[in-house]
Design a protein around this motif. Structure first.
Motif, mmCIF file in Angstrom:
data_model
loop_
_atom_site.group_PDB
_atom_site.id
_atom_site.type_symbol
_atom_site.label_atom_id
_atom_site.label_comp_id
_atom_site.label_asym_id
_atom_site.label_seq_id
_atom_site.Cartn_x
_atom_site.Cartn_y
_atom_site.Cartn_z
ATOM 1 N N ALA A 17 0.817 -1.217 0.000
ATOM 2 C CA ALA A 17 0.000 0.000 0.000
ATOM 3 C C ALA A 17 0.847 1.263 0.000
ATOM 4 O O ALA A 17 0.493 2.247 -0.640
ATOM 5 C CB ALA A 17 -0.937 -0.003 1.207
ATOM 6 N N PHE A 18 1.963 1.248 0.732
ATOM 7 C CA PHE A 18 2.725 2.494 0.917
ATOM 8 C C PHE A 18 4.107 2.489 0.281
ATOM 9 O O PHE A 18 4.654 3.550 0.003
ATOM 10 C CB PHE A 18 2.886 2.790 2.407
ATOM 11 C CG PHE A 18 1.584 2.878 3.142
ATOM 12 C CD1 PHE A 18 0.636 3.828 2.802
ATOM 13 C CD2 PHE A 18 1.297 2.004 4.173
ATOM 14 C CE1 PHE A 18 -0.563 3.909 3.474
ATOM 15 C CE2 PHE A 18 0.103 2.079 4.858
ATOM 16 C CZ PHE A 18 -0.832 3.029 4.513
ATOM 17 N N GLY A 19 4.697 1.321 0.067
ATOM 18 C CA GLY A 19 6.093 1.298 -0.353
ATOM 19 C C GLY A 19 6.340 0.945 -1.798
ATOM 20 O O GLY A 19 7.483 0.904 -2.225
ATOM 21 N N VAL A 20 5.319 0.673 -2.551
ATOM 22 C CA VAL A 20 5.495 0.250 -3.938
ATOM 23 C C VAL A 20 5.013 1.361 -4.852
ATOM 24 O O VAL A 20 3.944 1.920 -4.654
ATOM 25 C CB VAL A 20 4.701 -1.054 -4.197
ATOM 26 C CG1 VAL A 20 4.748 -1.433 -5.660
ATOM 27 C CG2 VAL A 20 5.231 -2.186 -3.343
ATOM 28 N N ASP A 21 5.822 1.668 -5.879
ATOM 29 C CA ASP A 21 5.413 2.721 -6.803
ATOM 30 C C ASP A 21 5.211 2.201 -8.223
ATOM 31 O O ASP A 21 5.005 2.961 -9.141
ATOM 32 C CB ASP A 21 6.433 3.864 -6.811
ATOM 33 C CG ASP A 21 7.798 3.409 -7.263
ATOM 34 O OD1 ASP A 21 8.013 2.201 -7.402
ATOM 35 O OD2 ASP A 21 8.653 4.289 -7.467
ATOM 36 N N TRP A 22 5.259 0.889 -8.424
ATOM 37 C CA TRP A 22 5.022 0.350 -9.757
ATOM 38 C C TRP A 22 3.568 -0.035 -9.924
ATOM 39 O O TRP A 22 2.859 -0.270 -8.965
ATOM 40 C CB TRP A 22 5.947 -0.822 -10.069
ATOM 41 C CG TRP A 22 6.021 -1.892 -9.018
ATOM 42 C CD1 TRP A 22 6.846 -1.927 -7.956
ATOM 43 C CD2 TRP A 22 5.218 -3.077 -8.937
ATOM 44 N NE1 TRP A 22 6.624 -3.053 -7.218
ATOM 45 C CE2 TRP A 22 5.627 -3.771 -7.798
ATOM 46 C CE3 TRP A 22 4.195 -3.603 -9.712
ATOM 47 C CZ2 TRP A 22 5.058 -4.977 -7.414
ATOM 48 C CZ3 TRP A 22 3.631 -4.814 -9.330
ATOM 49 C CH2 TRP A 22 4.069 -5.479 -8.196
ATOM 50 N N HIS A 23 3.144 -0.117 -11.168
ATOM 51 C CA HIS A 23 1.749 -0.404 -11.497
ATOM 52 C C HIS A 23 1.680 -1.674 -12.330
ATOM 53 O O HIS A 23 2.491 -1.890 -13.214
ATOM 54 C CB HIS A 23 1.126 0.759 -12.276
ATOM 55 C CG HIS A 23 1.142 2.037 -11.511
ATOM 56 N ND1 HIS A 23 0.263 2.300 -10.498
ATOM 57 C CD2 HIS A 23 1.956 3.123 -11.595
ATOM 58 C CE1 HIS A 23 0.519 3.492 -10.001
ATOM 59 N NE2 HIS A 23 1.554 4.013 -10.655
ATOM 60 N N LEU A 24 0.704 -2.482 -12.029
ATOM 61 C CA LEU A 24 0.482 -3.722 -12.750
ATOM 62 C C LEU A 24 -0.801 -3.564 -13.552
ATOM 63 O O LEU A 24 -1.808 -3.084 -13.023
ATOM 64 C CB LEU A 24 0.356 -4.875 -11.739
ATOM 65 C CG LEU A 24 0.374 -6.287 -12.262
ATOM 66 C CD1 LEU A 24 1.704 -6.591 -12.943
ATOM 67 C CD2 LEU A 24 0.169 -7.253 -11.117
ATOM 68 N N SER A 25 -0.775 -3.945 -14.789
ATOM 69 C CA SER A 25 -1.951 -3.734 -15.623
ATOM 70 C C SER A 25 -3.106 -4.628 -15.167
ATOM 71 O O SER A 25 -2.960 -5.831 -15.038
ATOM 72 C CB SER A 25 -1.577 -3.998 -17.077
ATOM 73 O OG SER A 25 -2.184 -5.103 -17.602
ATOM 74 N N GLY A 26 -4.231 -4.013 -14.890
ATOM 75 C CA GLY A 26 -5.420 -4.733 -14.471
ATOM 76 C C GLY A 26 -5.533 -4.961 -12.974
ATOM 77 O O GLY A 26 -6.544 -5.462 -12.515
ATOM 78 N N VAL A 27 -4.499 -4.625 -12.202
ATOM 79 C CA VAL A 27 -4.517 -4.850 -10.751
ATOM 80 C C VAL A 27 -4.103 -3.561 -10.052
ATOM 81 O O VAL A 27 -3.073 -2.970 -10.375
ATOM 82 C CB VAL A 27 -3.551 -5.988 -10.350
ATOM 83 C CG1 VAL A 27 -3.512 -6.168 -8.847
ATOM 84 C CG2 VAL A 27 -3.926 -7.279 -11.032
ATOM 85 N N ASN A 28 -4.904 -3.128 -9.116
ATOM 86 C CA ASN A 28 -4.561 -1.971 -8.305
ATOM 87 C C ASN A 28 -3.752 -2.467 -7.099
ATOM 88 O O ASN A 28 -4.301 -3.001 -6.137
ATOM 89 C CB ASN A 28 -5.835 -1.254 -7.851
ATOM 90 C CG ASN A 28 -5.542 0.061 -7.186
ATOM 91 O OD1 ASN A 28 -4.394 0.394 -6.917
ATOM 92 N ND2 ASN A 28 -6.601 0.814 -6.908
ATOM 93 N N VAL A 29 -2.438 -2.315 -7.161
ATOM 94 C CA VAL A 29 -1.537 -2.855 -6.146
ATOM 95 C C VAL A 29 -1.787 -2.202 -4.792
ATOM 96 O O VAL A 29 -1.730 -2.868 -3.754
ATOM 97 C CB VAL A 29 -0.061 -2.674 -6.581
ATOM 98 C CG1 VAL A 29 0.885 -3.190 -5.522
ATOM 99 C CG2 VAL A 29 0.184 -3.380 -7.892
ATOM 100 N N HIS A 30 -2.099 -0.935 -4.777
ATOM 101 C CA HIS A 30 -2.351 -0.240 -3.514
ATOM 102 C C HIS A 30 -3.622 -0.764 -2.841
ATOM 103 O O HIS A 30 -3.661 -0.924 -1.615
ATOM 104 C CB HIS A 30 -2.451 1.271 -3.752
ATOM 105 C CG HIS A 30 -1.199 1.845 -4.323
ATOM 106 N ND1 HIS A 30 -0.035 1.940 -3.603
ATOM 107 C CD2 HIS A 30 -0.916 2.339 -5.556
ATOM 108 C CE1 HIS A 30 0.908 2.465 -4.348
ATOM 109 N NE2 HIS A 30 0.397 2.717 -5.560
ATOM 110 N N MET A 31 -4.638 -1.063 -3.626
ATOM 111 C CA MET A 31 -5.873 -1.608 -3.049
ATOM 112 C C MET A 31 -5.645 -3.020 -2.520
ATOM 113 O O MET A 31 -6.182 -3.386 -1.470
ATOM 114 C CB MET A 31 -6.991 -1.612 -4.092
ATOM 115 C CG MET A 31 -8.320 -2.054 -3.525
ATOM 116 S SD MET A 31 -8.890 -1.078 -2.112
ATOM 117 C CE MET A 31 -9.242 0.474 -2.881
ATOM 118 N N VAL A 32 -4.850 -3.815 -3.216
ATOM 119 C CA VAL A 32 -4.508 -5.153 -2.718
ATOM 120 C C VAL A 32 -3.775 -5.030 -1.383
ATOM 121 O O VAL A 32 -4.019 -5.805 -0.449
ATOM 122 C CB VAL A 32 -3.656 -5.919 -3.756
ATOM 123 C CG1 VAL A 32 -3.103 -7.207 -3.178
ATOM 124 C CG2 VAL A 32 -4.474 -6.214 -4.999
ATOM 125 N N GLY A 33 -2.905 -4.035 -1.271
ATOM 126 C CA GLY A 33 -2.209 -3.800 -0.004
ATOM 127 C C GLY A 33 -3.168 -3.455 1.122
ATOM 128 O O GLY A 33 -3.041 -3.966 2.244
#
Length: 73
Positions: A17-33
Motif C-alpha cells: 500500500a505504501f512502499g510500492v510505486d510500480w503499477h500492474l496492468s489490471g490490478v490496483n496494487v495499492h488496493m490489494v495492499g
C-alpha cells in the motif's frame, strides 16, 4: 492462522500500500495492499479474542474447588 501470520499479512499489505510505486496492468496494487492489511488486522483481532476467551476459561477452572468423599464399608 497464528499471530505471526497475521502480522506478516499486515506487513506485506503495508509494503504494497505504501512502499510500492510500480503499477500492474489490471490490478490496483495499492488496493490489494489495503485489503491485505485489513485481513491481517481482522485476523489479529480474532486471534486475540479467542486467546482471551481461552485464558479466562482456564483461570476459572483452576480456581474451582473439587471435594472428594470416600465411603468405606
Amino acid at each position: 492462522m497464528g499471530i505471526g501470520g497475521c502480522i506478516l499479512l499486515f506487513a506485506l499489505g503495508a509494503v504494497l500500500a505504501f512502499g510500492v510505486d510500480w503499477h500492474l496492468s489490471g490490478v490496483n496494487v495499492h488496493m490489494v495492499g489495503w485489503i491485505l492489511m485489513a485481513a491481517g488486522l481482522l485476523g489479529l483481532i480474532t486471534y486475540a479474542s479467542v486467546f482471551r476467551r481461552r485464558r479466562f476459561m482456564g483461570r476459572a477452572a483452576a480456581d474451582e474447588v473439587v471435594e472428594e468423599r470416600r465411603y468405606y464399608d
